[in-house]
Design a protein around this motif. Structure first.
Motif, PDB file in Angstrom:
ATOM      1  N   MET A   1     -17.922  -0.419  -3.315  1.00 13.75           N
ATOM      2  CA  MET A   1     -16.904   0.617  -3.505  1.00 13.75           C
ATOM      3  C   MET A   1     -16.649   0.862  -4.994  1.00 13.75           C
ATOM      4  O   MET A   1     -16.440   2.001  -5.416  1.00 13.75           O
ATOM      5  N   LEU A   2     -16.682  -0.191  -5.798  1.00 11.98           N
ATOM      6  CA  LEU A   2     -16.440  -0.059  -7.238  1.00 11.98           C
ATOM      7  C   LEU A   2     -17.531   0.739  -7.951  1.00 11.98           C
ATOM      8  O   LEU A   2     -17.314   1.224  -9.062  1.00 11.98           O
ATOM      9  N   THR A   3     -18.690   0.921  -7.308  1.00  5.39           N
ATOM     10  CA  THR A   3     -19.737   1.751  -7.909  1.00  5.39           C
ATOM     11  C   THR A   3     -19.316   3.214  -7.974  1.00  5.39           C
ATOM     12  O   THR A   3     -19.942   4.011  -8.671  1.00  5.39           O
TER      13      THR A   3
ATOM     14  N   LEU B   1      -4.096   0.638  13.207  1.00  6.45           N
ATOM     15  CA  LEU B   1      -5.394   1.310  13.264  1.00  6.45           C
ATOM     16  C   LEU B   1      -6.464   0.336  12.785  1.00  6.45           C
ATOM     17  O   LEU B   1      -6.185  -0.558  11.996  1.00  6.45           O
ATOM     18  N   PRO B   2      -7.703   0.489  13.245  1.00 10.21           N
ATOM     19  CA  PRO B   2      -8.752  -0.470  12.880  1.00 10.21           C
ATOM     20  C   PRO B   2      -9.038  -0.493  11.379  1.00 10.21           C
ATOM     21  O   PRO B   2      -9.066   0.545  10.729  1.00 10.21           O
TER      22      PRO B   2
ATOM     23  N   ILE C   1     -10.441  -2.334  -2.596  1.00  7.67           N
ATOM     24  CA  ILE C   1     -10.229  -3.171  -1.409  1.00  7.67           C
ATOM     25  C   ILE C   1      -9.634  -2.335  -0.280  1.00  7.67           C
ATOM     26  O   ILE C   1     -10.117  -2.366   0.860  1.00  7.67           O
ATOM     27  N   ASN C   2      -8.602  -1.561  -0.592  1.00  3.06           N
ATOM     28  CA  ASN C   2      -7.973  -0.719   0.430  1.00  3.06           C
ATOM     29  C   ASN C   2      -8.902   0.388   0.903  1.00  3.06           C
ATOM     30  O   ASN C   2      -8.884   0.749   2.079  1.00  3.06           O
ATOM     31  N   ALA C   3      -9.709   0.914  -0.008  1.00  2.00           N
ATOM     32  CA  ALA C   3     -10.672   1.957   0.374  1.00  2.00           C
ATOM     33  C   ALA C   3     -11.698   1.401   1.356  1.00  2.00           C
ATOM     34  O   ALA C   3     -12.050   2.057   2.342  1.00  2.00           O
ATOM     35  N   VAL C   4     -12.177   0.185   1.097  1.00  8.28           N
ATOM     36  CA  VAL C   4     -13.117  -0.455   2.027  1.00  8.28           C
ATOM     37  C   VAL C   4     -12.449  -0.629   3.387  1.00  8.28           C
ATOM     38  O   VAL C   4     -13.030  -0.307   4.432  1.00  8.28           O
ATOM     39  N   MET C   5     -11.213  -1.132   3.382  1.00  4.56           N
ATOM     40  CA  MET C   5     -10.519  -1.392   4.646  1.00  4.56           C
ATOM     41  C   MET C   5     -10.342  -0.117   5.465  1.00  4.56           C
ATOM     42  O   MET C   5     -10.362  -0.159   6.692  1.00  4.56           O
ATOM     43  N   SER C   6     -10.182   1.013   4.778  1.00  2.00           N
ATOM     44  CA  SER C   6      -9.966   2.271   5.506  1.00  2.00           C
ATOM     45  C   SER C   6     -11.261   2.967   5.902  1.00  2.00           C
ATOM     46  O   SER C   6     -11.236   3.973   6.601  1.00  2.00           O
TER      47      SER C   6
ATOM     48  N   PRO D   1     -12.834   8.277  -7.217  1.00  2.00           N
ATOM     49  CA  PRO D   1     -12.134   9.079  -8.229  1.00  2.00           C
ATOM     50  C   PRO D   1     -10.980   9.900  -7.637  1.00  2.00           C
ATOM     51  O   PRO D   1      -9.927  10.045  -8.264  1.00  2.00           O
ATOM     52  N   VAL D   2     -11.170  10.400  -6.433  1.00  2.00           N
ATOM     53  CA  VAL D   2     -10.123  11.203  -5.794  1.00  2.00           C
ATOM     54  C   VAL D   2      -8.940  10.323  -5.401  1.00  2.00           C
ATOM     55  O   VAL D   2      -7.777  10.684  -5.629  1.00  2.00           O
ATOM     56  N   ILE D   3      -9.212   9.159  -4.836  1.00  2.00           N
ATOM     57  CA  ILE D   3      -8.139   8.243  -4.428  1.00  2.00           C
ATOM     58  C   ILE D   3      -7.333   7.805  -5.646  1.00  2.00           C
ATOM     59  O   ILE D   3      -6.094   7.827  -5.632  1.00  2.00           O
ATOM     60  N   ILE D   4      -8.024   7.413  -6.721  1.00  2.00           N
ATOM     61  CA  ILE D   4      -7.342   6.964  -7.938  1.00  2.00           C
ATOM     62  C   ILE D   4      -6.512   8.096  -8.533  1.00  2.00           C
ATOM     63  O   ILE D   4      -5.340   7.903  -8.891  1.00  2.00           O
ATOM     64  N   THR D   5      -7.084   9.279  -8.627  1.00  2.00           N
ATOM     65  CA  THR D   5      -6.370  10.430  -9.178  1.00  2.00           C
ATOM     66  C   THR D   5      -5.158  10.782  -8.317  1.00  2.00           C
ATOM     67  O   THR D   5      -4.076  11.089  -8.843  1.00  2.00           O
TER      68      THR D   5
END
Length: 186
Positions: A119-121, A106-107, A148-153, A161-165
């Motif tokens: 993203m870190l903000t 996937l792209p 990094i992965n959040a940016v890529m997706s 906060p949701v992804i980390i949790t």
């Protein structure tokens, strides 16, 4: 000194079992391997395979274990993509990620330093803060790695906060990583 133990895997899953053992801090775990598949064989065939593995089982139960040495986390390396235009660069980036097995095809968006900082903000946690240890690789997943992965997706900073949790909660479940990274034969 712990209780002697030997873990079984079929040939197809031996590498995965050894990776999982290493990630669990037991790189020296006793392992015995039989031909794949295990299911669907007669009792006679299974008995012959178990007998053939008996020396490996005994060795796995009796070999001295080495002291576990914790590996340091590896620093992510930056990659550079060049192309005739933005679309060419994006295509090269996606082909590279697929070749490295970082993508399912996937792209993906390139995680530039500016995008990762953006993203870190979305979190107050420091970039080097440990979130989880990924299995079966045993790699430490930091807040920056999540970014990094959040940016890529294509995620937004508000999702951090949701992804980390979610990662932390997943890591706490008994079935956790094994159920998404393998068929859990080990």
């Amino acid at each position: 000194m712990g209780i002697p133990a030997a873990v079984h895997a079929s040939h197809s899953f031996e590498k995965l079992l050894r990776m999982e053992a290493k990630a669990s801090g037991m790189p020296d775990m006793g392992v015995w391997v039989t031909p794949h598949p295990v299911i669907g064989k007669s009792a006679d065939v299974l008995e012959k395979e178990a007998q053939a593995a008996m020396d490996d089982i005994i060795r796995a139960l009796t070999q001295p274990r080495k002291e576990v040495v914790k590996e340091s986390s590896t620093e992510a390396k930056a990659i550079t993509m060049e192309g005739s235009d933005l679309f060419d660069i994006l295509e090269k980036f996606n082909r590279y990620c697929f070749k490295e097995r970082w993508s399912d095809g996937l792209p993906l968006m390139p995680p530039t330093r500016e995008k990762v900082n953006w993203m870190l903000t979305g979190t107050d946690r420091p970039p080097e803060d440990k979130v989880v240890m990924a299995r079966p690789s045993g790699r430490i997943v930091t807040v920056e790695a999540v970014a990094i992965n959040a940016v890529m997706s294509g995620a937004l900073p508000a999702y951090m906060p949701v992804i980390i949790t979610a990662l932390e909660a997943w890591d706490e479940t008994p079935f956790g990583w094994g159920s998404v990274t393998t068929t859990s034969p080990a």
